[in-house]
Design a protein around this motif. Structure first.
Motif, PDB file in Angstrom:
ATOM      1  N   GLU A  17      -5.445   5.993   0.057  1.00  0.00           N
ATOM      2  CA  GLU A  17      -4.521   5.262  -0.807  1.00  0.00           C
ATOM      3  C   GLU A  17      -4.320   6.036  -2.106  1.00  0.00           C
ATOM      4  O   GLU A  17      -5.267   6.579  -2.667  1.00  0.00           O
ATOM      5  CB  GLU A  17      -5.064   3.864  -1.097  1.00  0.00           C
ATOM      6  CG  GLU A  17      -4.097   2.982  -1.819  1.00  0.00           C
ATOM      7  CD  GLU A  17      -4.560   1.545  -1.916  1.00  0.00           C
ATOM      8  OE1 GLU A  17      -3.742   0.727  -2.345  1.00  0.00           O
ATOM      9  OE2 GLU A  17      -5.713   1.257  -1.579  1.00  0.00           O
ATOM     10  N   TRP A  30       0.858  -1.194   0.000  1.00  0.00           N
ATOM     11  CA  TRP A  30       0.000   0.000   0.000  1.00  0.00           C
ATOM     12  C   TRP A  30       0.882   1.228   0.000  1.00  0.00           C
ATOM     13  O   TRP A  30       1.856   1.307   0.745  1.00  0.00           O
ATOM     14  CB  TRP A  30      -0.874   0.061   1.256  1.00  0.00           C
ATOM     15  CG  TRP A  30      -1.967  -0.918   1.324  1.00  0.00           C
ATOM     16  CD1 TRP A  30      -3.192  -0.827   0.751  1.00  0.00           C
ATOM     17  CD2 TRP A  30      -1.972  -2.148   2.051  1.00  0.00           C
ATOM     18  NE1 TRP A  30      -3.948  -1.923   1.065  1.00  0.00           N
ATOM     19  CE2 TRP A  30      -3.221  -2.755   1.862  1.00  0.00           C
ATOM     20  CE3 TRP A  30      -1.032  -2.804   2.829  1.00  0.00           C
ATOM     21  CZ2 TRP A  30      -3.561  -3.970   2.423  1.00  0.00           C
ATOM     22  CZ3 TRP A  30      -1.367  -4.015   3.381  1.00  0.00           C
ATOM     23  CH2 TRP A  30      -2.623  -4.573   3.176  1.00  0.00           C
ATOM     24  N   ILE A  76       0.151   5.045   0.870  1.00  0.00           N
ATOM     25  CA  ILE A  76      -0.946   5.814   1.440  1.00  0.00           C
ATOM     26  C   ILE A  76      -0.477   7.187   1.899  1.00  0.00           C
ATOM     27  O   ILE A  76       0.697   7.402   2.161  1.00  0.00           O
ATOM     28  CB  ILE A  76      -1.582   5.063   2.631  1.00  0.00           C
ATOM     29  CG1 ILE A  76      -0.531   4.730   3.676  1.00  0.00           C
ATOM     30  CG2 ILE A  76      -2.290   3.813   2.171  1.00  0.00           C
ATOM     31  CD1 ILE A  76      -1.068   4.188   4.947  1.00  0.00           C
ATOM     32  N   SER A  81      -1.106   3.276  -6.330  1.00  0.00           N
ATOM     33  CA  SER A  81      -1.103   2.096  -5.473  1.00  0.00           C
ATOM     34  C   SER A  81      -2.359   1.262  -5.684  1.00  0.00           C
ATOM     35  O   SER A  81      -2.302   0.033  -5.746  1.00  0.00           O
ATOM     36  CB  SER A  81      -1.008   2.520  -4.007  1.00  0.00           C
ATOM     37  OG  SER A  81      -1.184   1.425  -3.145  1.00  0.00           O
ATOM     38  N   LEU A  82      -3.484   1.933  -5.789  1.00  0.00           N
ATOM     39  CA  LEU A  82      -4.750   1.237  -6.011  1.00  0.00           C
ATOM     40  C   LEU A  82      -4.728   0.464  -7.322  1.00  0.00           C
ATOM     41  O   LEU A  82      -5.161  -0.696  -7.384  1.00  0.00           O
ATOM     42  CB  LEU A  82      -5.895   2.246  -5.996  1.00  0.00           C
ATOM     43  CG  LEU A  82      -7.293   1.731  -5.776  1.00  0.00           C
ATOM     44  CD1 LEU A  82      -7.402   0.949  -4.491  1.00  0.00           C
ATOM     45  CD2 LEU A  82      -8.279   2.881  -5.766  1.00  0.00           C
TER      46      LEU A  82
END
Length: 134
Positions: free
Chosen positions: A92, A69, A71, A96-97
């Motif tokens: 996030e 992740w 964030i 990354s997502l």
């Protein structure tokens, strides 16, 4: 609210291991501490120690198992609440997502044969690995 929580709210900082536990990235604080010590948690792209402070606006990268992740910290709290409350503590990044959803899709269609093994492979395990490789 306890005096300790008020102090953290006034300063706007908290230990990274406490924050990771409160944000529900790790089940226990000791697991969060261990991950930070092993370098699986980066703050602003740098290795840190478990006692390092985190504040709103920091970028944190957390590697937990196969998941990574990236964030941005929105809120600081050392109280572990519900999952819904924990999700309001961070945001996030879009990059990354996208990476995590692609990795999940890849795992759906292909599983590494050795990922299921624990310890040294048996003769039967080696045969299955050779069979899947072709």
């Amino acid at each position: 609210m306890s005096e300790k929580n008020e102090k953290n709210d006034k300063n706007g900082t908290i230990r990274i291991d406490k924050w990771l536990w409160a944000a529900r990235f790790f089940k226990t604080r000791s697991l969060a501490t261990h991950a930070v010590e092993l370098g699986r948690v980066l703050q602003n792209e740098q290795r840190i120690k478990p006692a390092h402070s985190v504040k709103a606006g920091d970028l944190i990268e957390v590697q937990h198992g196969e998941q990574i992740w990236q964030i941005k910290v929105l809120r600081v709290s050392d109280v572990r609440g519900s999952a819904a409350v924990a999700q309001t503590m961070y945001e996030e990044t879009a990059e990354s997502l996208a990476k995590r959803s692609k990795a999940a899709e890849d795992r759906k269609y292909f599983r590494e044969p050795a990922a299921q093994l624990q310890g040294r492979p048996t003769k039967r395990d080696r045969r299955q690995i050779d069979f899947t490789r072709g």
